[in-house]
Write an enzyme that holds these catalytic residues in place. Structure first.
Site, PDB file in Angstrom:
ATOM      1  N   GLY A 107      -3.471  11.875   3.450  1.00 16.30           N
ATOM      2  CA  GLY A 107      -2.553  10.973   4.161  1.00 16.30           C
ATOM      3  C   GLY A 107      -1.115  11.421   4.037  1.00 16.30           C
ATOM      4  N   SER A 134       0.928  12.777   6.429  1.00 13.68           N
ATOM      5  CA  SER A 134       1.669  12.960   7.683  1.00 13.68           C
ATOM      6  C   SER A 134       2.959  12.156   7.718  1.00 13.68           C
ATOM      7  CB  SER A 134       0.778  12.547   8.856  1.00 13.68           C
ATOM      8  OG  SER A 134       0.379  11.203   8.673  1.00 13.68           O
ATOM      9  N   ASP A 137     -11.010  12.108   8.023  1.00 11.25           N
ATOM     10  CA  ASP A 137     -11.024  10.693   7.644  1.00 11.25           C
ATOM     11  C   ASP A 137     -11.607  10.635   6.233  1.00 11.25           C
ATOM     12  OD1 ASP A 137     -11.602   8.043   7.190  1.00 11.25           O
ATOM     13  OD2 ASP A 137     -12.548   7.696   9.148  1.00 11.25           O
ATOM     14  N   ASN A 197      -3.702   9.828  -1.754  1.00 11.28           N
ATOM     15  CA  ASN A 197      -2.598   8.974  -1.287  1.00 11.28           C
ATOM     16  C   ASN A 197      -2.977   8.142  -0.061  1.00 11.28           C
ATOM     17  OD1 ASN A 197       0.442   8.351  -0.735  1.00 11.28           O
ATOM     18  ND2 ASN A 197      -0.292   9.325   1.142  1.00 11.28           N
ATOM     19  N   TYR A 208      -6.781  -5.274  -0.130  1.00  8.88           N
ATOM     20  CA  TYR A 208      -5.901  -4.196  -0.602  1.00  8.88           C
ATOM     21  C   TYR A 208      -5.787  -4.208  -2.127  1.00  8.88           C
ATOM     22  CZ  TYR A 208      -1.656  -1.297  -0.829  1.00  8.88           C
ATOM     23  OH  TYR A 208      -0.730  -0.311  -1.124  1.00  8.88           O
ATOM     24  N   LYS A 259      -7.045  -1.312  -4.820  1.00 14.21           N
ATOM     25  CA  LYS A 259      -6.140  -0.623  -5.751  1.00 14.21           C
ATOM     26  C   LYS A 259      -6.542  -0.890  -7.212  1.00 14.21           C
ATOM     27  CE  LYS A 259      -3.571   1.254  -2.568  1.00 14.21           C
ATOM     28  NZ  LYS A 259      -3.555   2.707  -2.366  1.00 14.21           N
ATOM     29  N   ILE A 261       8.002   0.176  -1.680  1.00 12.61           N
ATOM     30  CA  ILE A 261       8.638   1.430  -1.292  1.00 12.61           C
ATOM     31  C   ILE A 261       8.907   1.382   0.217  1.00 12.61           C
ATOM     32  CG2 ILE A 261       8.454   3.958  -1.331  1.00 12.61           C
ATOM     33  CD1 ILE A 261       8.285   2.672  -4.155  1.00 12.61           C
TER      34      ILE A 261
HETATM   35  P1  NAP Z   1       1.905   5.006   5.485  1.00 11.60           P
HETATM   36  O1  NAP Z   1       3.317   5.370   5.785  1.00 11.60           O
HETATM   37  O2  NAP Z   1       1.213   4.022   6.359  1.00 11.60           O
HETATM   38  O3  NAP Z   1       1.026   6.354   5.409  1.00 11.60           O
HETATM   39  C1  NAP Z   1      -0.341   6.278   5.202  1.00 11.60           C
HETATM   40  C2  NAP Z   1      -0.937   7.642   5.395  1.00 11.60           C
HETATM   41  O4  NAP Z   1      -2.359   7.532   5.202  1.00 11.60           O
HETATM   42  C3  NAP Z   1      -0.716   8.223   6.768  1.00 11.60           C
HETATM   43  O5  NAP Z   1      -0.389   9.582   6.615  1.00 11.60           O
HETATM   44  C4  NAP Z   1      -2.072   8.085   7.450  1.00 11.60           C
HETATM   45  O6  NAP Z   1      -2.371   9.163   8.336  1.00 11.60           O
HETATM   46  C5  NAP Z   1      -2.999   8.208   6.265  1.00 11.60           C
HETATM   47  N1  NAP Z   1      -4.330   7.647   6.501  1.00 11.60           N
HETATM   48  C6  NAP Z   1      -4.655   6.390   6.867  1.00 11.60           C
HETATM   49  N2  NAP Z   1      -5.988   6.261   6.956  1.00 11.60           N
HETATM   50  C7  NAP Z   1      -6.515   7.477   6.642  1.00 11.60           C
HETATM   51  C8  NAP Z   1      -7.828   7.980   6.557  1.00 11.60           C
HETATM   52  N3  NAP Z   1      -8.899   7.210   6.812  1.00 11.60           N
HETATM   53  N4  NAP Z   1      -8.017   9.287   6.219  1.00 11.60           N
HETATM   54  C9  NAP Z   1      -6.953  10.088   5.976  1.00 11.60           C
HETATM   55  N5  NAP Z   1      -5.675   9.657   6.024  1.00 11.60           N
HETATM   56  C10 NAP Z   1      -5.463   8.368   6.360  1.00 11.60           C
HETATM   57  O7  NAP Z   1       1.784   4.443   4.003  1.00 11.60           O
HETATM   58  P2  NAP Z   1       2.684   4.665   2.691  1.00 11.60           P
HETATM   59  O8  NAP Z   1       3.538   3.474   2.518  1.00 11.60           O
HETATM   60  O9  NAP Z   1       3.280   6.006   2.696  1.00 11.60           O
HETATM   61  O10 NAP Z   1       1.523   4.562   1.590  1.00 11.60           O
HETATM   62  C11 NAP Z   1       0.939   5.691   0.980  1.00 11.60           C
HETATM   63  C12 NAP Z   1       0.107   5.212  -0.195  1.00 11.60           C
HETATM   64  O11 NAP Z   1       0.937   4.487  -1.107  1.00 11.60           O
HETATM   65  C13 NAP Z   1      -1.016   4.255   0.203  1.00 11.60           C
HETATM   66  O12 NAP Z   1      -2.157   4.495  -0.581  1.00 11.60           O
HETATM   67  C14 NAP Z   1      -0.430   2.903  -0.118  1.00 11.60           C
HETATM   68  O13 NAP Z   1      -1.428   1.941  -0.370  1.00 11.60           O
HETATM   69  C15 NAP Z   1       0.384   3.218  -1.358  1.00 11.60           C
HETATM   70  N6  NAP Z   1       1.426   2.264  -1.662  1.00 11.60           N
HETATM   71  C16 NAP Z   1       2.478   2.085  -0.820  1.00 11.60           C
HETATM   72  C17 NAP Z   1       3.464   1.154  -1.152  1.00 11.60           C
HETATM   73  C18 NAP Z   1       4.670   0.921  -0.289  1.00 11.60           C
HETATM   74  O14 NAP Z   1       5.478   0.039  -0.632  1.00 11.60           O
HETATM   75  N7  NAP Z   1       4.856   1.643   0.789  1.00 11.60           N
HETATM   76  C19 NAP Z   1       3.353   0.401  -2.321  1.00 11.60           C
HETATM   77  C20 NAP Z   1       2.259   0.614  -3.148  1.00 11.60           C
HETATM   78  C21 NAP Z   1       1.314   1.548  -2.814  1.00 11.60           C
HETATM   79  P3  NAP Z   1      -1.922   9.173   9.885  1.00 11.60           P
HETATM   80  O15 NAP Z   1      -0.426   9.039   9.897  1.00 11.60           O
HETATM   81  O16 NAP Z   1      -2.395  10.505  10.352  1.00 11.60           O
HETATM   82  O17 NAP Z   1      -2.585   7.986  10.511  1.00 11.60           O
END
Ligand code: NAP
Length: 245
Positions: A14, A16, A63, A90, A155, A159, A188
């Site tokens: 993930g 991108s 996926d 991730n 969710y 986690k 974040i």
């Molecule tokens: P994001 O911007 O939505 O990015 C999620 C990424 O996961 C994207 O690159 C997406 O790919 C990819 N993805 C989704 N489904 C997938 C699948 N089935 N197979 C492969 N790739 C997949 O999210 P983020 O905020 O950066 O979060 C990244 C991680 O941190 C996640 O695990 C999230 O739960 C965790 N997290 C985030 C926060 C926060 O505040 N942002 C807090 C705690 C934990 P595409 O773009 O190609 O669709």
């Protein structure tokens, strides 16, 4: 991690956008080649940014919730780079709703990507890392996997499960020199959180001791630290500005 003349490499799922992209760039700047997993459109700009750092980048669409596609991701990385130093699980999604209204699809899809996806890729990389007798796995969990969150049963359960998976991997793989840790981010600033209503954001900010949201680089820094630390395994590092303590 093993040292020597061979360039190290990291598989990041993930990657991108958001946190995964920041982790990929952070590792690339420190001499790692990157296997960049994504599921949507080819992230051409991210690939160019990684290559501009002098790193090789292997983009691979998969996926992670598919057992066979996760195996193909690891096969592709292994055949391109011959060893795998780091795996960062991730990839993650949210489909929020109160339990009373949450559909089966909402629950299953989040568990399938966030928890089963991490298992699938870890299962695939385990034979590589256990055979080579080195490697680091870092799972991106969340503080809500520790403390829960109303509206996020799927969710937070995914986690919490990921944290348990982290500790189990640390126990199963430790004898072969493979570490497994988790980073638990708080709030974040990424596309995942960007769509939240302002009222929800300001309420969350009240609970953050540092009174600001984290940056994707804050998470990347913690991931790199854990991936580089030889005698830390089975741990959860909260990167949450003092939201959870
Ligand atoms: P994001 O911007 O939505 O990015 C999620 C990424 O996961 C994207 O690159 C997406 O790919 C990819 N993805 C989704 N489904 C997938 C699948 N089935 N197979 C492969 N790739 C997949 O999210 P983020 O905020 O950066 O979060 C990244 C991680 O941190 C996640 O695990 C999230 O739960 C965790 N997290 C985030 C926060 C926060 O505040 N942002 C807090 C705690 C934990 P595409 O773009 O190609 O669709």
């Amino acid at each position: 991690m093993e040292s020597g003349m061979r360039r190290k490499n990291a598989v990041i799922t993930g990657a991108s956008q958001g946190i995964g992209k920041a982790i990929a760039l952070y590792f690339a700047r420190r001499g790692f080649d990157i296997t960049l997993n994504y599921i949507g459109d080819s992230p051409d700009e991210v690939i160019s940014e990684i290559e501009a750092e002098g790193a090789k980048c292997l983009p691979h669409m998969a996926d992670v919730s598919s057992f066979s596609q996760a195996q193909e991701l690891i096969n592709a990385s292994k055949s391109r780079f011959s060893a795998i130093d780091v795996l960062v699980n991730n990839a993650g999604i949210t489909k929020d709703g109160l339990i009373m209204r949450m559909t089966e699809e909402q629950f299953d899809s989040v568990i399938n990507v966030n928890l089963k996806g991490a298992f699938n890729v870890t299962r695939a990389v385990s034979s590589v890392m256990l055979k080579q007798r080195f490697g680091s796995i870092v799972n991106i969990a969340s503080v809500v996997g520790v403390c829960g969150n109303a509206g996020q049963a799927n969710y937070s359960a995914s986690k919490g499960g990921l944290i348990a998976l982290t500790k189990t991997c640390a126990k199963e793989f430790g004898g072969r020199g493979v570490t497994c840790n988790a980073v638990a981010p708080g709030f974040i600033d990424t596309p995942m959180t960007g769509g939240l209503p302002e009222g929800v954001k300001s309420k969350m900010l009240d609970s953050v001791a540092l009174k600001k949201f984290g940056k994707t680089e804050d998470v990347a820094e913690a991931v790199y630290f854990l991936a580089s630390a030889g005698y830390i395994s089975g741990q959860v590092l909260n990167v949450c500005g003092g939201m959870l303590m």
